[in-house]
Design an enzyme around this catalytic site. Structure first.
Site, PDB file in Angstrom:
ATOM      1  N   ARG A  93     -17.755  -1.743   0.961  1.00 15.62           N
ATOM      2  CA  ARG A  93     -19.082  -1.445   1.504  1.00 15.62           C
ATOM      3  C   ARG A  93     -19.011  -0.876   2.924  1.00 15.62           C
ATOM      4  O   ARG A  93     -19.509  -1.470   3.874  1.00 15.62           O
ATOM      5  CB  ARG A  93     -19.986  -2.685   1.509  1.00 15.62           C
ATOM      6  CG  ARG A  93     -20.228  -3.253   0.144  1.00 15.62           C
ATOM      7  CD  ARG A  93     -21.308  -4.334   0.160  1.00 15.62           C
ATOM      8  NE  ARG A  93     -21.496  -4.858  -1.193  1.00 15.62           N
ATOM      9  CZ  ARG A  93     -22.253  -5.902  -1.499  1.00 15.62           C
ATOM     10  NH1 ARG A  93     -22.892  -6.549  -0.540  1.00 15.62           N
ATOM     11  NH2 ARG A  93     -22.371  -6.292  -2.736  1.00 15.62           N
TER      12      ARG A  93
ATOM     13  N   ASP B 284      -5.649   9.535   5.899  1.00 10.90           N
ATOM     14  CA  ASP B 284      -4.246   9.319   6.238  1.00 10.90           C
ATOM     15  C   ASP B 284      -3.810   8.052   5.519  1.00 10.90           C
ATOM     16  O   ASP B 284      -4.270   6.960   5.844  1.00 10.90           O
ATOM     17  CB  ASP B 284      -4.066   9.170   7.753  1.00 10.90           C
ATOM     18  CG  ASP B 284      -2.600   9.064   8.136  1.00 10.90           C
ATOM     19  OD1 ASP B 284      -1.783   8.635   7.279  1.00 10.90           O
ATOM     20  OD2 ASP B 284      -2.265   9.398   9.283  1.00 10.90           O
TER      21      ASP B 284
ATOM     22  N   ASP C 255       2.137   4.973   8.793  1.00  7.41           N
ATOM     23  CA  ASP C 255       3.384   5.228   9.514  1.00  7.41           C
ATOM     24  C   ASP C 255       3.217   5.314  11.034  1.00  7.41           C
ATOM     25  O   ASP C 255       4.120   5.776  11.737  1.00  7.41           O
ATOM     26  CB  ASP C 255       4.049   6.507   8.989  1.00  7.41           C
ATOM     27  CG  ASP C 255       3.174   7.742   9.202  1.00  7.41           C
ATOM     28  OD1 ASP C 255       2.041   7.587   9.716  1.00  7.41           O
ATOM     29  OD2 ASP C 255       3.622   8.844   8.866  1.00  7.41           O
TER      30      ASP C 255
END
Ligand SMILES: *[C@@H]1O[C@H](CO)[C@@H](O)[C@H](O)[C@H]1NC(C)=O
Length: 363
Positions: free
Chosen positions: A203, A273, A277
């Site tokens: 949500r 993304d 990393d």
């Protein structure tokens, strides 16, 4: 005639760059029509007590008021606070380090014309009413929250079921506990602009409403932008948002969730993304489930609002979203996002954050 009126309205909106604006200078989106306490009495909150003369609860107990603060810190609520219609809450008037409430719900339920700025709402599990939210605007209309900080909601961070003409802008919506949900919107239209959403199960928002969703940053989600199997037919302008996975993300592609063919979507400039990393380097992700693709924004103001790219929004939102000055909880939320996949927990209680004051942070 109606067609012409719509056309003229659209042109005016394009010229002015926003919809009708009453709330405050710079207010945007559907909630900007809110007049708040404009023209009303200025009432100053002079203590941090739960109730009584000079308290916040007393200040918001009547309509046509502009609420200012002569005190800073947390108001520890003993029960939900029900706001009146036609009020403006100016959290930015408080001395540093600012003002907030903890341990109870703020409710605009059933009310209209409310402006809330620079205000912290952190329910947490000191509130035994687990069916309540940090902020509830169910069945309300003409409501705008700007530069607010909402955390530790139990039912939802923001509950907006059957809420009409609402904006949540430039706010931090973080660490919901309980159901671990961000915002539930039904009714609308709704504008969600420039918000930072951190570590929720789902949500962010769930919207069964025509919605503008622009320049939001969502971090460490399990599901982010969501409709529902039970939704009706709605339109969504989803522009220049950044979805960033974290350690709790189980299915990265759930940046769009349950977006079926009943939904019509204009989606551009959105990035995800999913690499966890520590570096921000997302890919364009503008295919929104099986939703119908719109050729143009459903609302003529959306494109004008999307001035920042997703990458620019990341920098701007992390720098300035939420109540100002930024406090311990919001600093923690932002630093969590900046790890870009390395840290992040979907909490079940505020204490687990390890922050001071039992996890509520010190104001
Ligand atoms: C919502 O805003 C529109 C203007 O944009 C206004 O015409 C309408 O009356 C508002 N709805 C409510 C319930 O106030």
């Amino acid at each position: 005639m109606l067609r012409n009126l719509k056309f003229v309205t659209a042109i005016l909106a394009i010229i002015s760059g926003t919809v009708a604006q009453n709330a405050f200078e710079g207010a945007i989106g559907f909630g900007a029509v809110s007049t708040g306490g404009n023209g009303g009495t200025v009432v100053t909150v002079t203590n941090l007590e739960d109730s009584g003369a000079g308290s916040f609860r007393d200040a918001v107990s009547q309509s046509n008021r502009i609420i200012n603060f002569a005190v800073a810190g947390y108001i520890v609520l003993k029960s939900p606070v029900s706001l009146s219609s036609h009020i403006t809450i100016n959290g930015q008037s408080a001395p540093s380090p600012g003002i907030g409430v903890m341990a109870g719900e703020i409710s605009a339920s059933g009310k209209n014309n409310i402006v809330i700025r620079n205000f912290r709402m952190r329910q947490g599990n000191l509130d035994k009413q687990t069916g309540k939210s940090a902020f509830n605007m169910g069945e309300s209309s003409n409501i705008i929250l700007d530069h607010c900080s909402v955390a530790y909601g139990q039912w939802d961070s923001i509950d907006a079921v059957k809420a009409v003409n609402i904006t949540v802008s430039n706010s931090i919506i973080a660490f919901p506990i309980g159901q671990q949900f961000g915002a539930h919107i039904e009714g609308g239209p709704a504008t969600l602009y420039g918000n930072l959403w951190v570590s929720a199960h789902n949500r962010q928002p769930l919207t069964k409403s025509n919605t503008q969703y622009i320049n939001n940053i969502v971090y460490n989600y399990q599901a982010a932008y969501t409709t529902a199997e039970t939704s009706g037919y709605f339109s969504h302008d989803i522009l220049n948002n950044y979805f960033i996975t974290g350690p709790s993300t189980t299915n990265p592609s759930n940046y769009y969730y349950q977006m079926n063919e009943k939904q019509s979507v204009y989606a551009h400039g959105n990035y995800a993304d999913t690499k966890n990393d520590g570096v921000l380097a997302g890919a364009l992700e503008n295919k929104v489930g099986s939703a119908v693709v719109l050729d143009a924004a459903w609302d003529p103001t959306s494109v004008g609002l999307a001035k920042l790219t997703a990458l620019e929004a990341y920098t701007a939102v992390l720098a300035s979203a939420g109540a100002s000055p930024r406090d311990e909880v919001d600093a923690f939320a932002v630093s969590t996002v900046k790890t870009l996949g390395k840290s992040g927990v979907i909490y079940t209680n505020q204490a687990s954050t390890g922050l001071s004051n039992g996890g509520y942070g010190t104001l």
